[in-house]
Design a protein around this motif. Structure first.
Motif, PDB file in Angstrom:
ATOM      1  N   THR A 201      94.474 -75.092 -41.151  1.00  0.00           N
ATOM      2  CA  THR A 201      94.001 -76.255 -40.404  1.00  0.00           C
ATOM      3  C   THR A 201      93.177 -75.794 -39.210  1.00  0.00           C
ATOM      4  OG1 THR A 201      95.965 -77.520 -41.029  1.00  0.00           O
ATOM      5  CG2 THR A 201      94.678 -78.342 -39.158  1.00  0.00           C
ATOM      6  N   PHE A 202      92.000 -76.392 -39.061  1.00  0.00           N
ATOM      7  CA  PHE A 202      91.141 -76.101 -37.915  1.00  0.00           C
ATOM      8  C   PHE A 202      91.031 -77.369 -37.084  1.00  0.00           C
ATOM      9  CE2 PHE A 202      86.565 -75.476 -36.344  1.00  0.00           C
ATOM     10  CZ  PHE A 202      86.993 -74.799 -35.201  1.00  0.00           C
ATOM     11  N   THR A 203      91.576 -77.339 -35.873  1.00  0.00           N
ATOM     12  CA  THR A 203      91.589 -78.512 -35.003  1.00  0.00           C
ATOM     13  C   THR A 203      90.431 -78.445 -34.022  1.00  0.00           C
ATOM     14  OG1 THR A 203      94.003 -78.658 -35.176  1.00  0.00           O
ATOM     15  CG2 THR A 203      92.945 -79.851 -33.353  1.00  0.00           C
ATOM     16  N   VAL A 204      89.636 -79.512 -33.995  1.00  0.00           N
ATOM     17  CA  VAL A 204      88.484 -79.619 -33.102  1.00  0.00           C
ATOM     18  C   VAL A 204      88.784 -80.705 -32.081  1.00  0.00           C
ATOM     19  CG1 VAL A 204      86.007 -80.099 -32.948  1.00  0.00           C
ATOM     20  CG2 VAL A 204      86.937 -78.909 -34.958  1.00  0.00           C
ATOM     21  N   LEU A 205      88.567 -80.396 -30.801  1.00  0.00           N
ATOM     22  CA  LEU A 205      88.878 -81.357 -29.745  1.00  0.00           C
ATOM     23  C   LEU A 205      87.842 -82.470 -29.708  1.00  0.00           C
ATOM     24  CD1 LEU A 205      89.893 -78.894 -26.869  1.00  0.00           C
ATOM     25  CD2 LEU A 205      91.287 -79.819 -28.747  1.00  0.00           C
ATOM     26  N   GLY A 206      88.329 -83.719 -29.596  1.00  0.00           N
ATOM     27  CA  GLY A 206      87.438 -84.876 -29.523  1.00  0.00           C
ATOM     28  C   GLY A 206      87.225 -85.525 -30.879  1.00  0.00           C
ATOM     29  N   THR A 207      86.342 -86.524 -30.910  1.00  0.00           N
ATOM     30  CA  THR A 207      86.105 -87.308 -32.124  1.00  0.00           C
ATOM     31  C   THR A 207      85.071 -86.687 -33.051  1.00  0.00           C
ATOM     32  OG1 THR A 207      84.322 -88.605 -31.117  1.00  0.00           O
ATOM     33  CG2 THR A 207      86.579 -89.420 -30.801  1.00  0.00           C
ATOM     34  N   GLY A 208      84.264 -85.758 -32.519  1.00  0.00           N
ATOM     35  CA  GLY A 208      83.170 -85.191 -33.309  1.00  0.00           C
ATOM     36  C   GLY A 208      81.910 -86.031 -33.277  1.00  0.00           C
ATOM     37  N   VAL A 247      72.199 -83.140 -33.790  1.00  0.00           N
ATOM     38  CA  VAL A 247      73.326 -83.199 -34.733  1.00  0.00           C
ATOM     39  C   VAL A 247      74.598 -83.577 -33.983  1.00  0.00           C
ATOM     40  CG1 VAL A 247      72.350 -81.482 -36.306  1.00  0.00           C
ATOM     41  CG2 VAL A 247      73.855 -80.733 -34.464  1.00  0.00           C
ATOM     42  N   SER A 248      75.534 -84.155 -34.711  1.00  0.00           N
ATOM     43  CA  SER A 248      76.828 -84.483 -34.112  1.00  0.00           C
ATOM     44  C   SER A 248      77.729 -83.247 -34.147  1.00  0.00           C
ATOM     45  CB  SER A 248      77.499 -85.627 -34.881  1.00  0.00           C
ATOM     46  OG  SER A 248      77.904 -85.180 -36.169  1.00  0.00           O
ATOM     47  N   ILE A 249      78.758 -83.263 -33.316  1.00  0.00           N
ATOM     48  CA  ILE A 249      79.729 -82.160 -33.317  1.00  0.00           C
ATOM     49  C   ILE A 249      80.422 -82.098 -34.678  1.00  0.00           C
ATOM     50  CG2 ILE A 249      81.793 -81.237 -32.219  1.00  0.00           C
ATOM     51  CD1 ILE A 249      79.203 -81.133 -30.511  1.00  0.00           C
ATOM     52  N   ARG A 250      80.610 -83.231 -35.328  1.00  0.00           N
ATOM     53  CA  ARG A 250      81.198 -83.243 -36.673  1.00  0.00           C
ATOM     54  C   ARG A 250      80.284 -82.511 -37.663  1.00  0.00           C
ATOM     55  NH1 ARG A 250      85.049 -86.071 -39.531  1.00  0.00           N
ATOM     56  NH2 ARG A 250      85.530 -87.340 -37.695  1.00  0.00           N
ATOM     57  N   GLN A 251      78.974 -82.800 -37.605  1.00  0.00           N
ATOM     58  CA  GLN A 251      78.039 -82.104 -38.492  1.00  0.00           C
ATOM     59  C   GLN A 251      78.030 -80.598 -38.220  1.00  0.00           C
ATOM     60  OE1 GLN A 251      74.783 -84.829 -37.284  1.00  0.00           O
ATOM     61  NE2 GLN A 251      74.257 -84.955 -39.455  1.00  0.00           N
ATOM     62  N   LEU A 252      78.072 -80.237 -36.943  1.00  0.00           N
ATOM     63  CA  LEU A 252      78.147 -78.820 -36.576  1.00  0.00           C
ATOM     64  C   LEU A 252      79.383 -78.176 -37.191  1.00  0.00           C
ATOM     65  CD1 LEU A 252      77.804 -76.205 -34.927  1.00  0.00           C
ATOM     66  CD2 LEU A 252      78.787 -77.432 -32.963  1.00  0.00           C
ATOM     67  N   THR A 253      80.517 -78.843 -37.072  1.00  0.00           N
ATOM     68  CA  THR A 253      81.771 -78.291 -37.595  1.00  0.00           C
ATOM     69  C   THR A 253      81.695 -78.113 -39.112  1.00  0.00           C
ATOM     70  OG1 THR A 253      82.944 -79.414 -35.809  1.00  0.00           O
ATOM     71  CG2 THR A 253      84.267 -78.595 -37.632  1.00  0.00           C
ATOM     72  N   GLU A 254      81.062 -79.054 -39.793  1.00  0.00           N
ATOM     73  CA  GLU A 254      80.910 -78.944 -41.249  1.00  0.00           C
ATOM     74  C   GLU A 254      80.019 -77.763 -41.625  1.00  0.00           C
ATOM     75  OE1 GLU A 254      79.448 -82.823 -42.125  1.00  0.00           O
ATOM     76  OE2 GLU A 254      81.446 -83.761 -42.101  1.00  0.00           O
ATOM     77  N   GLU A 255      78.962 -77.492 -40.835  1.00  0.00           N
ATOM     78  CA  GLU A 255      78.108 -76.322 -41.092  1.00  0.00           C
ATOM     79  C   GLU A 255      78.887 -75.028 -40.872  1.00  0.00           C
ATOM     80  OE1 GLU A 255      75.353 -76.154 -42.523  1.00  0.00           O
ATOM     81  OE2 GLU A 255      74.656 -78.226 -42.440  1.00  0.00           O
ATOM     82  N   LEU A 256      79.740 -75.014 -39.854  1.00  0.00           N
ATOM     83  CA  LEU A 256      80.566 -73.826 -39.608  1.00  0.00           C
ATOM     84  C   LEU A 256      81.558 -73.613 -40.750  1.00  0.00           C
ATOM     85  CD1 LEU A 256      81.291 -74.254 -35.785  1.00  0.00           C
ATOM     86  CD2 LEU A 256      79.891 -72.474 -36.848  1.00  0.00           C
ATOM     87  N   ASP A 261      82.963 -70.332 -45.199  1.00  0.00           N
ATOM     88  CA  ASP A 261      83.615 -70.595 -46.479  1.00  0.00           C
ATOM     89  C   ASP A 261      85.101 -70.897 -46.254  1.00  0.00           C
ATOM     90  OD1 ASP A 261      83.675 -70.962 -49.213  1.00  0.00           O
ATOM     91  OD2 ASP A 261      84.192 -68.873 -49.642  1.00  0.00           O
ATOM     92  N   PHE A 262      85.356 -71.748 -45.257  1.00  0.00           N
ATOM     93  CA  PHE A 262      86.719 -72.135 -44.904  1.00  0.00           C
ATOM     94  C   PHE A 262      87.188 -73.238 -45.843  1.00  0.00           C
ATOM     95  CE2 PHE A 262      89.442 -74.927 -42.093  1.00  0.00           C
ATOM     96  CZ  PHE A 262      90.550 -74.080 -42.090  1.00  0.00           C
ATOM     97  N   LYS A 263      88.275 -72.995 -46.563  1.00  0.00           N
ATOM     98  CA  LYS A 263      88.770 -73.946 -47.562  1.00  0.00           C
ATOM     99  C   LYS A 263      89.839 -74.889 -47.019  1.00  0.00           C
ATOM    100  CE  LYS A 263      86.335 -71.885 -50.774  1.00  0.00           C
ATOM    101  NZ  LYS A 263      85.064 -72.494 -51.239  1.00  0.00           N
ATOM    102  N   GLY A 264      90.209 -74.705 -45.759  1.00  0.00           N
ATOM    103  CA  GLY A 264      91.268 -75.531 -45.189  1.00  0.00           C
ATOM    104  C   GLY A 264      90.774 -76.879 -44.706  1.00  0.00           C
ATOM    105  N   GLU A 265      91.613 -77.533 -43.902  1.00  0.00           N
ATOM    106  CA  GLU A 265      91.336 -78.888 -43.419  1.00  0.00           C
ATOM    107  C   GLU A 265      90.817 -78.853 -41.980  1.00  0.00           C
ATOM    108  OE1 GLU A 265      93.696 -83.165 -42.777  1.00  0.00           O
ATOM    109  OE2 GLU A 265      94.826 -81.299 -43.114  1.00  0.00           O
ATOM    110  N   ILE A 266      89.841 -79.715 -41.690  1.00  0.00           N
ATOM    111  CA  ILE A 266      89.358 -79.883 -40.320  1.00  0.00           C
ATOM    112  C   ILE A 266      89.965 -81.164 -39.756  1.00  0.00           C
ATOM    113  CG2 ILE A 266      87.349 -80.287 -38.851  1.00  0.00           C
ATOM    114  CD1 ILE A 266      85.690 -78.667 -40.800  1.00  0.00           C
ATOM    115  N   VAL A 267      90.583 -81.041 -38.578  1.00  0.00           N
ATOM    116  CA  VAL A 267      91.220 -82.187 -37.934  1.00  0.00           C
ATOM    117  C   VAL A 267      90.581 -82.384 -36.561  1.00  0.00           C
ATOM    118  CG1 VAL A 267      93.371 -83.105 -36.994  1.00  0.00           C
ATOM    119  CG2 VAL A 267      93.396 -81.792 -39.132  1.00  0.00           C
ATOM    120  N   PHE A 268      90.196 -83.625 -36.248  1.00  0.00           N
ATOM    121  CA  PHE A 268      89.639 -83.943 -34.936  1.00  0.00           C
ATOM    122  C   PHE A 268      90.735 -84.553 -34.067  1.00  0.00           C
ATOM    123  CE2 PHE A 268      85.946 -83.619 -37.611  1.00  0.00           C
ATOM    124  CZ  PHE A 268      85.015 -82.997 -36.787  1.00  0.00           C
ATOM    125  N   ASP A 269      91.005 -83.912 -32.933  1.00  0.00           N
ATOM    126  CA  ASP A 269      92.037 -84.382 -32.013  1.00  0.00           C
ATOM    127  C   ASP A 269      91.411 -85.437 -31.095  1.00  0.00           C
ATOM    128  OD1 ASP A 269      93.977 -84.843 -30.165  1.00  0.00           O
ATOM    129  OD2 ASP A 269      94.266 -82.750 -29.570  1.00  0.00           O
TER     130      ASP A 269
END
Length: 318
Positions: A201-208, A247-256, A261-269
């Protein structure tokens, strides 16, 4: 090829300085000699030390990148230090450049110097239209004064001192210290740490949702070279990708996620603050001069940045 230039780059060991080194080495021009210096080479807050540095290298041109910088909370608690140190540094570099007959100085500003209350997109004419955000007013006012000094040196002495205002810069050799890093290197470091620990799980602060313009450091370096060689206005120029490249922070996170090649889940806090929703900058002035400049595609630049960090994580600025 033009007249021979001996170019001194202050702050030459940082993100933009390293990018300049890469681009300059690729060019292999014979009419330019480049000297990259860092804080270990001279204390630019000291006038005599600045003079000694210039006497040693005898530059004809200067790219001034050096600055006292820090993260949000460091700025908030040390506004006086940021104001005094950056004012001294900038004043010394410009004064000594004038004294030694330097033909051109290009200083680096930041979009954070713009007024806190403004309309978008921001452009070069709006820098002094109101106070900056109170969290970093010391740094912001010191950077604004470069523009004021540039105009004063030109008016009184005819100096060609100018400045550039980049949008958010990222790339190889960035600062990955989680206390002071900007959004892209911070997310690269955190996702790398998650994967190293075997996390899912990769947690990103904020809504993205916030929007940002990001410029690849190698693109910025190429634009810096154009400013040094071709741009002859004293007035500042914004060096930014197009407004459509925001770009949005969500789009940035998806590019990262793709780049790693991260197969886990991205969660926005979403309990954490987003900060300013947008800081859209206009590059219309730049496009007037360089209508056909091609920026590195965002996905390509992100992948190259991630690959660099994966290779150099042990020695990067963590």
């Amino acid at each position: 090829m033009g007249e021979f230039k001996r170019i001194l780059v202050t702050g030459g060991s940082g993100l933009v300085g390293k990018a300049l080194q890469i681009v300059v080495q690729d060019e292999k021009r014979q009419d330019e000699d480049w000297i990259f210096v860092g804080s270990k080479d001279a204390n630019l807050c000291d006038l005599d030390a600045t003079r000694q540095l210039f006497d040693k290298h005898k530059p004809t041109h200067v790219i001034h990148l050096a600055a006292m910088v820090g993260g949000l909370f460091h700025n908030m608690s040390h506004n006086l230090d940021f104001l005094r140190s950056n004012l001294a540094m900038n004043s010394n570099v410009l004064q000594v450049s004038h004294e030694k007959g330097v033909k051109k100085v290009v200083s680096c500003l930041s979009t954070c110097i713009f007024p806190d209350k403004t309309t978008y997109p921001i452009d070069e004419t709006m820098i002094h239209n109101g106070p900056p955000h109170p969290s970093n007013f010391g740094y912001s006012y010191a950077k604004r004064m470069i523009d004021v000094m540039n105009q004063a040196y030109h008016e009184q002495h005819g100096c060609l001192f100018t400045s550039v205002v980049p949008c958010n810069v990222f790339g190889p050799h960035d600062n990955y210290n989680l206390e002071s890093s900007h959004v892209i290197p911070g997310l690269i470091r955190r996702l790398h740490d998650v994967m190293e620990a075997g996390g899912s799980t990769f947690t990103v602060l904020g809504t993205g949702k916030p929007l940002r313009q990001f410029i690849y450091s190698l693109d910025l370096a190429r634009l810096f070279l154009w400013v040094l060689r071709e741009y002859d206005e004293v007035a500042p120029i914004i060096l930014s990708v197009d407004e459509t490249a925001e770009v949005s922070i969500r789009q940035l996170t998806e590019e990262l996620q793709k780049a790693f090649d991260f197969k886990g889940e991205i969660v926005f806090d979403t309990t954490k603050a987003d900060g300013q929703y947008k800081k859209t900058a206009s590059n219309a002035k730049l496009r007037k001069y360089l209508p056909d400049f091609k920026f590195t595609p965002f996905a390509v630049a992100v992948k190259e940045s991630v690959d660099w960090y994966k290779t150099n994580s042990k020695t990067a600025r963590n």
